[in-house]
Enzyme design. Structure first.
Site, PDB file in Angstrom:
ATOM      1  N   CYS A  60       0.312  -2.961  78.168  1.00  0.00           N
ATOM      2  CA  CYS A  60      -0.625  -3.393  79.207  1.00  0.00           C
ATOM      3  C   CYS A  60       0.071  -3.399  80.571  1.00  0.00           C
ATOM      4  O   CYS A  60       0.742  -4.368  80.930  1.00  0.00           O
ATOM      5  CB  CYS A  60      -1.186  -4.769  78.875  1.00  0.00           C
ATOM      6  SG  CYS A  60      -2.457  -5.300  80.045  1.00  0.00           S
TER       7      CYS A  60
ATOM      8  N   CYS B 250      -1.187  -6.044  83.001  1.00  0.00           N
ATOM      9  CA  CYS B 250      -0.706  -7.398  82.680  1.00  0.00           C
ATOM     10  C   CYS B 250       0.766  -7.555  83.022  1.00  0.00           C
ATOM     11  O   CYS B 250       1.185  -8.571  83.576  1.00  0.00           O
ATOM     12  CB  CYS B 250      -0.849  -7.677  81.187  1.00  0.00           C
ATOM     13  SG  CYS B 250      -2.399  -7.172  80.458  1.00  0.00           S
ATOM     14  N   ASP B 251       1.579  -6.573  82.659  1.00  0.00           N
ATOM     15  CA  ASP B 251       3.032  -6.761  82.691  1.00  0.00           C
ATOM     16  C   ASP B 251       3.741  -6.015  83.816  1.00  0.00           C
ATOM     17  O   ASP B 251       4.902  -6.303  84.117  1.00  0.00           O
ATOM     18  CB  ASP B 251       3.644  -6.289  81.352  1.00  0.00           C
ATOM     19  CG  ASP B 251       3.207  -7.169  80.189  1.00  0.00           C
ATOM     20  OD1 ASP B 251       2.828  -8.325  80.445  1.00  0.00           O
ATOM     21  OD2 ASP B 251       3.247  -6.702  79.043  1.00  0.00           O
TER      22      ASP B 251
HETATM   23  P1  FAD Z   1      -7.697 -11.318  71.306  1.00  0.00           P
HETATM   24  O1  FAD Z   1      -6.607 -11.876  72.120  1.00  0.00           O
HETATM   25  O2  FAD Z   1      -7.746  -9.858  71.071  1.00  0.00           O
HETATM   26  O3  FAD Z   1      -7.649 -12.093  69.909  1.00  0.00           O
HETATM   27  C1  FAD Z   1      -8.601 -11.967  68.933  1.00  0.00           C
HETATM   28  C2  FAD Z   1      -7.995 -12.448  67.639  1.00  0.00           C
HETATM   29  O4  FAD Z   1      -9.017 -12.795  66.703  1.00  0.00           O
HETATM   30  C3  FAD Z   1      -7.206 -11.393  66.847  1.00  0.00           C
HETATM   31  O5  FAD Z   1      -6.002 -11.046  67.345  1.00  0.00           O
HETATM   32  C4  FAD Z   1      -7.142 -12.048  65.474  1.00  0.00           C
HETATM   33  O6  FAD Z   1      -6.076 -12.981  65.416  1.00  0.00           O
HETATM   34  C5  FAD Z   1      -8.504 -12.728  65.406  1.00  0.00           C
HETATM   35  N1  FAD Z   1      -9.409 -11.935  64.542  1.00  0.00           N
HETATM   36  C6  FAD Z   1      -9.663 -10.597  64.576  1.00  0.00           C
HETATM   37  N2  FAD Z   1     -10.514 -10.247  63.605  1.00  0.00           N
HETATM   38  C7  FAD Z   1     -10.811 -11.399  62.946  1.00  0.00           C
HETATM   39  C8  FAD Z   1     -11.638 -11.699  61.822  1.00  0.00           C
HETATM   40  N3  FAD Z   1     -12.350 -10.742  61.177  1.00  0.00           N
HETATM   41  N4  FAD Z   1     -11.691 -12.983  61.377  1.00  0.00           N
HETATM   42  C9  FAD Z   1     -10.994 -13.966  62.018  1.00  0.00           C
HETATM   43  N5  FAD Z   1     -10.193 -13.735  63.078  1.00  0.00           N
HETATM   44  C10 FAD Z   1     -10.099 -12.465  63.537  1.00  0.00           C
HETATM   45  N6  FAD Z   1      -4.078 -10.450  79.815  1.00  0.00           N
HETATM   46  C11 FAD Z   1      -3.868 -11.197  80.906  1.00  0.00           C
HETATM   47  O7  FAD Z   1      -4.824 -11.720  81.480  1.00  0.00           O
HETATM   48  N7  FAD Z   1      -2.595 -11.414  81.377  1.00  0.00           N
HETATM   49  C12 FAD Z   1      -1.493 -10.889  80.780  1.00  0.00           C
HETATM   50  O8  FAD Z   1      -0.366 -11.069  81.241  1.00  0.00           O
HETATM   51  C13 FAD Z   1      -1.700 -10.098  79.619  1.00  0.00           C
HETATM   52  N8  FAD Z   1      -0.641  -9.542  78.980  1.00  0.00           N
HETATM   53  C14 FAD Z   1      -0.859  -8.770  77.870  1.00  0.00           C
HETATM   54  C15 FAD Z   1       0.229  -8.180  77.240  1.00  0.00           C
HETATM   55  C16 FAD Z   1       0.036  -7.404  76.108  1.00  0.00           C
HETATM   56  C17 FAD Z   1       1.214  -6.782  75.445  1.00  0.00           C
HETATM   57  C18 FAD Z   1      -1.294  -7.203  75.595  1.00  0.00           C
HETATM   58  C19 FAD Z   1      -1.514  -6.391  74.349  1.00  0.00           C
HETATM   59  C20 FAD Z   1      -2.377  -7.769  76.235  1.00  0.00           C
HETATM   60  C21 FAD Z   1      -2.184  -8.542  77.381  1.00  0.00           C
HETATM   61  N9  FAD Z   1      -3.251  -9.104  78.060  1.00  0.00           N
HETATM   62  C22 FAD Z   1      -3.044  -9.888  79.157  1.00  0.00           C
HETATM   63  C23 FAD Z   1      -4.629  -8.868  77.630  1.00  0.00           C
HETATM   64  C24 FAD Z   1      -5.139 -10.108  76.857  1.00  0.00           C
HETATM   65  O9  FAD Z   1      -4.217 -10.424  75.867  1.00  0.00           O
HETATM   66  C25 FAD Z   1      -6.492  -9.833  76.251  1.00  0.00           C
HETATM   67  O10 FAD Z   1      -7.400  -9.379  77.236  1.00  0.00           O
HETATM   68  C26 FAD Z   1      -7.057 -11.106  75.626  1.00  0.00           C
HETATM   69  O11 FAD Z   1      -6.143 -11.656  74.704  1.00  0.00           O
HETATM   70  C27 FAD Z   1      -8.370 -10.830  74.904  1.00  0.00           C
HETATM   71  O12 FAD Z   1      -8.776 -12.009  74.342  1.00  0.00           O
HETATM   72  P2  FAD Z   1      -9.854 -12.094  73.192  1.00  0.00           P
HETATM   73  O13 FAD Z   1     -10.233 -13.521  73.150  1.00  0.00           O
HETATM   74  O14 FAD Z   1     -10.906 -11.094  73.366  1.00  0.00           O
HETATM   75  O15 FAD Z   1      -9.137 -11.769  71.814  1.00  0.00           O
END
Ligand code: FAD
Length: 321
Positions: free
Chosen positions: A142, A145-146
């Site tokens: 990302c 992000c980073d």
């Molecule tokens: P996610 O964080 O994608 O989490 C969803 C979680 O739900 C899954 O990982 C899993 O644990 C769970 N899940 C999935 N399927 C199921 C199921 N069937 N049953 C139960 N549980 C399940 N954003 C920023 O704003 N700042 C940053 O500095 C930043 N750094 C990042 C660095 C990296 C390396 C990455 C990969 C991303 C980064 N992001 C950052 C982006 C950010 O992490 C995402 O936009 C954010 O986490 C999305 O949140 P979400 O709630 O949609 O779900």
């Protein structure tokens, strides 16, 4: 079997924001945080990153896992119940306002009046011999992000990919990098013409056509070099590098939905414009599972709040029927 009012599936910022709001609204939500669902630990994508510097409220920055621990703690504090199980399927009744049946991966069944899906997405990466050693020590998936972190400033940075996202990430990194190299397997980009023009015309971006990254090398603390393979003419060589960013797409965690919720061609849940409503009355989607554009913790949290409000509205309508 207890009929839950609100079930939240997921454990990232979207799920926990929905949990905090609905807990405070005394809906007593039940949240399934998953067990290595989508290959990511409970807590979601932020558990894979060291420094989060753009989430408001943390002027010194905060580690991704700590931020997610705090969100989880806040959900529990306001009455959310958390189950460390992965949801493997949802049964949707034909009749409106009938409860949904959820199945867990270990064959348990739960009933819910309304569901918020916040299962996120998993960034695709390429497995390199040294990826595990240098993940978050120069390797990231990302750039937005980073990219601004001190370790990347003034360095030669490499972006792998050839689509719009890869071009956007390369352009973003030019603000901090000495030089950005876009590594692409083919001899033309998949990105839109306008993005191609911006990238190809940028004096701090060089496209390495018909190239692949085969490894990274470093001093155990941070990467120092990438190993590149060029196909025509065949050649393997090393180049100094301060960072490597994968921009080869994400896989939304929607396989478990089994075709009952409308997805787009890339597998993201389709929601109504400006809303978290899916095609199924009573099921809402928040966070990266329905967002392939912004993909940030703060935007995921924002839609988590929206999903709670729409789910509560749905429950009120259901109760008045
Ligand atoms: P996610 O964080 O994608 O989490 C969803 C979680 O739900 C899954 O990982 C899993 O644990 C769970 N899940 C999935 N399927 C199921 C199921 N069937 N049953 C139960 N549980 C399940 N954003 C920023 O704003 N700042 C940053 O500095 C930043 N750094 C990042 C660095 C990296 C390396 C990455 C990969 C991303 C980064 N992001 C950052 C982006 C950010 O992490 C995402 O936009 C954010 O986490 C999305 O949140 P979400 O709630 O949609 O779900």
């Amino acid at each position: 079997m207890v009929n839950e009012k609100l079930v939240i599936i997921g454990s990232g910022p979207a799920a926990h924001t929905a949990a905090i709001y609905s807990g405070r609204a005394e809906l007593s939500p039940l949240l399934f945080e998953g067990f290595m669902a989508g290959g990511v630990a409970a807590g979601g994508q932020l558990t894979t990153t060291n420094d989060v510097e753009n989430f408001p409220g943390f002027p010194e920055g905060i580690s991704g896992p700590l931020l997610m621990d705090k969100m989880r703690e806040q959900s529990l504090r306001y009455g959310c119940r958390i189950v460390t199980k992965t949801i493997s399927g949802i049964h949707i009744n034909e009749k409106p306002f009938e409860p949904f049946v959820l199945n867990t991966a270990d064959n348990e069944e739960y009933l819910a009046d309304t569901i918020i899906i916040a299962t996120g997405a998993t960034a695709k990466t390429i497995e390199l011999p040294n990826s595990a050693t240098y993940w978050q020590k120069g390797i990231s998936s990302c750039a937005v992000c980073d990219g601004a972190l001190p370790i990347f400033r003034g360095k030669d940075l490499f972006v792998v990919g050839g689509g719009d996202s890869a071009c956007e990430e390369a352009l973003f990194l030019t603000k901090f990098a000495k030089m950005v190299y876009l590594v692409h397997r083919r001899n033309e980009l998949r990105a839109s013409k306008i993005m191609q023009r911006r990238v190809l015309g940028h004096d701090k971006i060089e496209v390495l056509w018909e190239h692949e990254i085969t490894n990274v090398l470093g001093d155990e603390k941070v990467i120092k070099k990438v190993v590149l393979k060029k196909s025509e003419p065949s050649q393997v060589y090393e180049k100094a590098a301060g960072g490597l960013f994968f921009a080869i797409g994400h896989k939304p965690n929607t396989d478990f939905l089994g075709g009952k919720i409308t997805l787009d061609k890339d597998g993201y849940i389709v929601t109504e414009k400006g809303s978290t409503k899916t095609n199924v009355l009573g099921i809402f989607a928040a966070g990266d599972v329905q967002d392939k554009k912004f993909r940030q913790a703060v935007t995921a949290a924002g839609t988590g709040c929206m999903a709670f409000m729409e789910a509560e509205e749905y429950l009120n309508t259901k109760d008045s029927k």
